[in-house]
Design a protein around this motif. Structure first.
Motif, PDB file in Angstrom:
ATOM      1  N   ALA A  41      11.094  -1.686   1.345  1.00  0.00           N
ATOM      2  CA  ALA A  41       9.187  -1.229   1.419  1.00  0.00           C
ATOM      3  C   ALA A  41       9.179  -0.675   2.420  1.00  0.00           C
ATOM      4  N   LEU A  42       9.917  -0.371   3.263  1.00  0.00           N
ATOM      5  CA  LEU A  42       9.798   0.587   4.318  1.00  0.00           C
ATOM      6  C   LEU A  42      10.160   2.356   3.806  1.00  0.00           C
ATOM      7  N   ARG A  43      11.494   2.322   3.497  1.00  0.00           N
ATOM      8  CA  ARG A  43      12.139   3.325   2.635  1.00  0.00           C
ATOM      9  C   ARG A  43      10.340   4.127   1.606  1.00  0.00           C
ATOM     10  N   GLU A  44      10.411   3.642   0.591  1.00  0.00           N
ATOM     11  CA  GLU A  44       9.021   3.676  -0.436  1.00  0.00           C
ATOM     12  C   GLU A  44       8.332   4.243   0.226  1.00  0.00           C
TER      13      GLU A  44
ATOM     14  N   GLU B  13       6.669   8.093  -0.346  1.00  0.00           N
ATOM     15  CA  GLU B  13       5.690   8.487  -1.190  1.00  0.00           C
ATOM     16  C   GLU B  13       4.434   7.910  -0.058  1.00  0.00           C
ATOM     17  N   ALA B  14       4.036   7.797   0.924  1.00  0.00           N
ATOM     18  CA  ALA B  14       2.941   8.207   1.728  1.00  0.00           C
ATOM     19  C   ALA B  14       3.333   9.256   3.481  1.00  0.00           C
ATOM     20  N   GLY B  15       4.448   9.408   3.772  1.00  0.00           N
ATOM     21  CA  GLY B  15       5.320   9.838   5.105  1.00  0.00           C
ATOM     22  C   GLY B  15       4.708   8.665   5.982  1.00  0.00           C
ATOM     23  N   LEU B  16       4.257   7.664   5.934  1.00  0.00           N
ATOM     24  CA  LEU B  16       4.203   6.991   6.776  1.00  0.00           C
ATOM     25  C   LEU B  16       5.776   6.391   7.369  1.00  0.00           C
ATOM     26  N   GLY B  17       6.233   5.894   7.939  1.00  0.00           N
ATOM     27  CA  GLY B  17       7.745   5.250   8.969  1.00  0.00           C
ATOM     28  C   GLY B  17       7.393   3.926   9.788  1.00  0.00           C
ATOM     29  N   ALA B  18       8.266   3.638  10.080  1.00  0.00           N
ATOM     30  CA  ALA B  18       7.577   2.138  10.568  1.00  0.00           C
ATOM     31  C   ALA B  18       7.613   2.282  12.098  1.00  0.00           C
ATOM     32  N   GLU B  19       7.324   3.562  12.356  1.00  0.00           N
ATOM     33  CA  GLU B  19       6.299   3.863  13.792  1.00  0.00           C
ATOM     34  C   GLU B  19       4.959   3.890  13.868  1.00  0.00           C
ATOM     35  N   HIS B  20       4.606   4.349  12.558  1.00  0.00           N
ATOM     36  CA  HIS B  20       3.386   4.389  11.946  1.00  0.00           C
ATOM     37  C   HIS B  20       2.633   3.202  12.150  1.00  0.00           C
ATOM     38  N   LEU B  21       3.814   2.126  11.516  1.00  0.00           N
ATOM     39  CA  LEU B  21       2.785   0.708  11.420  1.00  0.00           C
ATOM     40  C   LEU B  21       3.661  -0.778  12.041  1.00  0.00           C
TER      41      LEU B  21
ATOM     42  N   LYS C 177      -1.288   2.236  13.079  1.00  0.00           N
ATOM     43  CA  LYS C 177      -1.520   1.946  13.921  1.00  0.00           C
ATOM     44  C   LYS C 177      -2.698   2.494  14.907  1.00  0.00           C
ATOM     45  N   ASP C 178      -1.921   4.154  14.449  1.00  0.00           N
ATOM     46  CA  ASP C 178      -3.598   5.001  14.290  1.00  0.00           C
ATOM     47  C   ASP C 178      -3.609   5.852  13.029  1.00  0.00           C
ATOM     48  N   PRO C 179      -5.984   4.949  13.050  1.00  0.00           N
ATOM     49  CA  PRO C 179      -6.430   5.269  11.751  1.00  0.00           C
ATOM     50  C   PRO C 179      -6.020   7.007  11.173  1.00  0.00           C
ATOM     51  N   GLY C 180      -6.063   7.730  12.192  1.00  0.00           N
ATOM     52  CA  GLY C 180      -5.619   9.238  11.735  1.00  0.00           C
ATOM     53  C   GLY C 180      -5.049   9.906  11.419  1.00  0.00           C
ATOM     54  N   THR C 181      -3.694   8.752  11.304  1.00  0.00           N
ATOM     55  CA  THR C 181      -2.409   9.246  10.696  1.00  0.00           C
ATOM     56  C   THR C 181      -2.485  10.109   9.161  1.00  0.00           C
ATOM     57  N   ALA C 182      -2.085  11.121   9.513  1.00  0.00           N
ATOM     58  CA  ALA C 182      -2.471  11.497   7.377  1.00  0.00           C
ATOM     59  C   ALA C 182      -1.200  10.822   7.154  1.00  0.00           C
ATOM     60  N   VAL C 183      -1.752  11.284   5.733  1.00  0.00           N
ATOM     61  CA  VAL C 183      -0.689  10.889   4.446  1.00  0.00           C
ATOM     62  C   VAL C 183      -0.031  11.618   3.229  1.00  0.00           C
ATOM     63  N   THR C 184       0.875  12.139   3.752  1.00  0.00           N
ATOM     64  CA  THR C 184       1.898  13.159   2.709  1.00  0.00           C
ATOM     65  C   THR C 184       2.354  12.411   1.195  1.00  0.00           C
ATOM     66  N   LEU C 185       1.548  12.948   0.223  1.00  0.00           N
ATOM     67  CA  LEU C 185       2.436  12.367  -0.877  1.00  0.00           C
ATOM     68  C   LEU C 185       3.482  12.737  -1.534  1.00  0.00           C
ATOM     69  N   SER C 186       4.363  12.559  -2.298  1.00  0.00           N
ATOM     70  CA  SER C 186       5.306  12.731  -2.648  1.00  0.00           C
ATOM     71  C   SER C 186       5.365  13.783  -3.974  1.00  0.00           C
ATOM     72  N   ASP C 187       5.842  13.730  -4.723  1.00  0.00           N
ATOM     73  CA  ASP C 187       5.385  14.775  -6.609  1.00  0.00           C
ATOM     74  C   ASP C 187       5.402  13.023  -7.122  1.00  0.00           C
ATOM     75  N   GLU C 188       4.840  11.802  -7.229  1.00  0.00           N
ATOM     76  CA  GLU C 188       5.030  10.930  -7.734  1.00  0.00           C
ATOM     77  C   GLU C 188       3.787  10.613  -7.555  1.00  0.00           C
TER      78      GLU C 188
END
Ligand SMILES: Nc1nc2c(ncn2[C@@H]2O[C@H](COP(=O)(O)OP(=O)(O)OP(=O)(O)OP(=O)(O)OC[C@H]3O[C@@H](n4cnc5c(=O)[nH]c(N)nc54)[C@H](O)[C@@H]3O)[C@@H](O)[C@H]2O)c(=O)[nH]1
Length: 175
Positions: free
Chosen positions: A81-84, A88-96, A125-136
């Motif tokens: 779940a964390l890896r995906e 897919e969204a560029g959000l890691g455990a440190e953001h969640l 955690k920080d609602p302003g964190t950017a989402v970064t998509l992959s090719d999927e």
């Protein structure tokens, strides 16, 4: 002799059962992910200020789901779940912040094969964190519950989003 035959029969039956359940386990596609939400500050009090993250696939039906993906061999579910979510969204455990006491299991068929999907719930955690998509994925949306359910379109996923929302309301009532 009779006892020997009976014992052999039992061994064969138990081997068949074991291989059948192993076969079933192999046949089920398993995926794990996170329902990610953020709370917007300076808006109507929570849970009215909650938005859920949905990603739109760049292939197939261009359907919308939370970040999730297939479990790699030997990988545990939460790691998947964390890896995906990172891929897919560029959000890691440190953001969640993972919300305790919530996990939902969905079952549906993909191209004739049973699939199970586990979703945990996590706050950005920080609602302003950017989402970064992959090719999927080709697009993403932060959506309040009703819009998220419209995008999600599958009854089981809609039920899961509503269950997540109820869980957050219940957590807030306890505070
Ligand atoms: N070119 C191409 N490539 C594909 C395609 N398909 C996959 N790839 C490749 O696989 C990789 C993704 O690998 P991961 O990221 O590891 O896996 P997942 O995240 O698990 O992603 P999937 O897309 O495999 O699986 P689902 O989201 O489950 O969608 C499958 C079908 O199930 C339905 N469906 C979806 N959600 C729900 C629900 O909540 N409830 C219900 N009831 N039904 C639901 C819906 O009908 C949908 O069509 C991509 O990179 C591609 O290379 C495809 O059609 N064309």
């Amino acid at each position: 002799m009779w006892m020997d035959l009976q014992a052999r029969q039992l061994v064969v039956e138990s081997e068949l059962k074991a291989s059948h359940s192993c076969f079933n386990r192999k046949m089920v596609l398993r995926a794990c992910g996170f329902i990610i939400f953020r709370r917007l500050v300076g808006r109507i009090p929570s849970p009215g200020n909650i938005e859920y993250l949905l990603l739109q696939t760049s292939y197939g039906e261009h359907h919308w789901t939370p970040p999730k993906g297939h479990v790699d061999p030997g990988e545990d579910d939460l790691t998947t779940a964390l890896r995906e979510t990172k891929e897919e969204a560029g959000l890691g455990a440190e953001h969640l912040k993972v919300i305790k006491g919530f996990v939902q299991e969905l079952h549906y068929e993909v191209r004739g094969k049973p699939k199970e999907v586990l979703y945990w719930l996590a706050e950005l955690k920080d609602p302003g964190t950017a989402v970064t998509l992959s090719d999927e994925h080709q697009d993403y949306r932060w959506a309040q519950l009703e819009e998220a359910c419209t995008l999600a379109r599958y009854k089981d996923l809609q039920d899961t989003l509503r269950a997540a929302h109820r869980h957050l309301e219940a957590c807030q009532d306890k505070q």
